[in-house]
Structures are given as structure tokens and as C-alpha cells.
Design an enzyme around this catalytic site. Structure first.
Site, PDB file in Angstrom:
ATOM      1  N   THR A 231       0.868  -1.171   0.000  1.00 39.73           N
ATOM      2  CA  THR A 231       0.000   0.000   0.000  1.00 39.73           C
ATOM      3  C   THR A 231       0.907   1.223   0.000  1.00 39.73           C
ATOM      4  OG1 THR A 231      -1.761  -1.142   1.175  1.00 39.73           O
ATOM      5  CG2 THR A 231      -1.786   1.261   1.228  1.00 39.73           C
TER       6      THR A 231
ATOM      7  N   LYS B 275      -7.190   1.324  -2.824  1.00 43.04           N
ATOM      8  CA  LYS B 275      -6.774   0.875  -1.493  1.00 43.04           C
ATOM      9  C   LYS B 275      -6.988   1.980  -0.460  1.00 43.04           C
ATOM     10  CE  LYS B 275      -5.210  -1.767   1.725  1.00 43.04           C
ATOM     11  NZ  LYS B 275      -3.890  -2.380   1.807  1.00 43.04           N
TER      12      LYS B 275
ATOM     13  N   LYS C 138       0.708   4.803   8.421  1.00 39.59           N
ATOM     14  CA  LYS C 138       1.290   5.222   7.138  1.00 39.59           C
ATOM     15  C   LYS C 138       0.209   5.343   6.072  1.00 39.59           C
ATOM     16  CE  LYS C 138       2.530   2.020   4.574  1.00 39.59           C
ATOM     17  NZ  LYS C 138       1.948   1.145   3.509  1.00 39.59           N
TER      18      LYS C 138
END
Length: 292
Positions: free
Chosen positions: A101, A176, A244
């Protein structure tokens, strides 16, 4: 796309999820060359017949299809665009597929640099956690040129059960972000529901039997709430990596001038957990926010 006989697969990043994903490719009969910063993480794969690649450059010199599943966008950039990275050393005609990701803008940057070298770059982040990786039931969100995606879909099918082409380079990563935004607020709701059940004097496991199959049902409620109740905070997905992801989504939302109050609150809570030393716990450790 090459046949089984002449396809050599590289897999960079053999952590919680990458280890299982590479294992499925190996079990399907492919020659797999693995690389991880910590060789011990690849130990099980090496015992099962995978080959060790000492560097990403070495993997690129031997493989013609290379998957990456690493930690942060900075890792992705180094592995793909660094002096010893995949774009500079992969063979012409190779396929390089990032399943980390990462930032959509970085996926576009990699795609453009790879195209100049006649290399097929694809962004294919996944959802499903450690369970989905182990069971080869990941949801895989794919961006890139459609014919390239079609070519590697048989390999993706060995790792996931829901593979959807989302559009041009970066589209997989944007999808995502949608996934992570939905999870972020949902995890708050899951934790609050369990804490509420306990404070109301209910048996939370009985409560889950009722609400997981109703309108409140979600993957997190079915898979992570039981872990919370049993005190299992081992990472299927690290808090540090979720933070993150949320930062990437917040940056993208800001760029699009979009307010995301649910995501903002979730990141604030997870940041507090990280400061409490929980950065290496699984995302279900958000439960500890109410238990601390």
C-alpha cells in the site's frame, strides 16, 4: 505472458503477508527467488525450495515477473527507482508488480519510468490481512495498462480471490485508500461496540453472534473483534503501517480538497496508541485505547 516453464518469479518482502503470498506461488510450481532485508523472514520459503536473491538487483537479473510487498513508500521508491532498483535492472519485457500500500503518485512515477525501459509496471495493493494472505483470499486492487493486468491475472489468482482492474496506473492505490478510509472509522465502531457490551453486562461473544450477520457486519467485526476479546493483538496488519496508510489517504484527500473527519479521528487515536508503544501490534489493538 510467459508459461509456467519459463516464468521466473521474484518476490521482494517476505513479512507477515508477503511470506504467505510468495508461498502460494511456490506451491503452484513456479521458480521463486525471494529477497527480504532480514533473511530469517524468508527461512520457511527457502526450506520449501525458494531461491535467495541477495539484493533487489540480483532478483531483477534472474526473474521476469517481480512482486514487491514491503513497508513504506520510501521502501518502494528505493526498490523501484533507486540506483540498484528494479526499473534500472529488470529485463525489458518484465512485469514488476507492487502490492505494497503506497502513494498513488509514486505508482504513476514508477509506471512512467518503467515504460521508458519497456518494463510493465502494475500497482496491485491488497486487502484481507494475514488471514486472507494465508488462505489466498485477498482482495487485489489493480492499476496499470489493462493488457498487462490480464497477462499477470493467473498469478494474482494464486494469491487472491477478488481481483478487480480499477484503471490506469495509480488506480489500484487510490482504491486501497478507499478501503483504508472505510476500515479506519469501522474499527472505532467495532471497539466501541465491544466496550459498550461489556459495560452493559452482556457477554460480548454472544453479542458478536447477533451483530456480525446483521447490518453492522464487517470483516473487522467478524475477524478482529474475537481477537480483541481473547487478548490477541499480534499483527495481521501493523499499526505503524496503518498509520502510514492513513497519512497517504489524508494527503490525497487534502489534495482533492475533501474533508475526512472519520479518518482524521482514527489517525489521531492510532497515533496515541503508537506513542503508547503499540506501533508493532495489530490494528485490533485500538481496543486498548478504551482499556488503558
Amino acid at each position: 505472458m510467459s508459461t509456467l516453464e519459463n516464468t521466473v518469479i521474484g518476490f521482494i518482502g517476505t513479512g507477515v503477508m508477503g511470506k504467505s503470498m510468495a508461498g502460494h506461488l511456490l506451491a503452484a510450481g513456479y521458480q521463486v527467488i525471494v529477497y527480504s532485508r532480514t533473511k530469517e523472514k524468508a527461512g520457511d520459503l527457502l526450506e520449501k525450495g525458494a531461491y535467495w536473491g541477495g539484493t533487489p538487483q540480483e532478483v531483477a537479473s534472474k526473474a521476469n515477473v517481480i512482486f514487491t510487498m514491503v513497508g513504506y513508500p520510501s521502501d518502494v521508491e528505493e526498490i523501484y527507482l533507486g540506483e540498484n532498483g528494479l526499473v534500472n535492472h529488470a529485463k525489458a519485457g518484465s512485469y514488476i508488480i507492487d502490492m505494497t500500500t503506497s502513494a498513488p503518485s509514486l505508482a504513476v512515477k514508477i509506471f512512467k519510468a518503467a515504460k521508458e525501459k519497456d518494463i510493465h509496471a502494475i500497482d496491485a495493493p491488497v486487502s484481507g490481512g494475514d488471514v486472507g494472505a494465508k488462505e489466498a483470499k485477498l482482495s487485489i486492487m489493480v492499476g496499470g495498462e489493462e493488457e498487462d493486468v490480464e497477462a499477470i491475472t493467473p498469478l494474482l489468482s494464486l494469491m487472491g480471490s477478488n481481483i478487480v482492474y480499477q484503471g490506469k496506473a495509480g488506480a489500484g492505490q487510490h482504491t486501497k485508500m478507499c478501503n483504508q478510509i472505510a476500515i479506519a472509522s469501522n474499527m472505532i465502531g467495532v471497539c466501541e461496540a465491544i466496550v459498550y457490551a461489556k459495560k452493559a453486562g452482556l457477554n460480548p461473544e454472544s453479542v458478536l453472534k447477533s451483530i456480525t450477520t446483521g447490518a453492522a457486519g464487517s470483516w473487522s467485526l467478524s475477524n478482529l473483534a474475537p481477537r480483541m476479546l481473547h487478548g490477541n493483538f499480534e499483527p495481521g496488519f501493523y499499526i505503524k503501517h496503518f498509520i502510514k496508510d492513513m497519512k497517504i489517504a489524508l494527503d490525497e484527500a487534502e489534495h482533492m480538497k475533501m474533508e475526512v473527519p472519520g479518518l482524521t479521528l482514527a489517525k489521531k487515536l492510532y497515533d496515541q496508541l503508537s506513542e503508547m508503544g503499540e506501533e508493532n501490534s495489530g490494528t485490533q489493538a485500538l481496543y486498548k485505547y478504551w482499556k488503558s
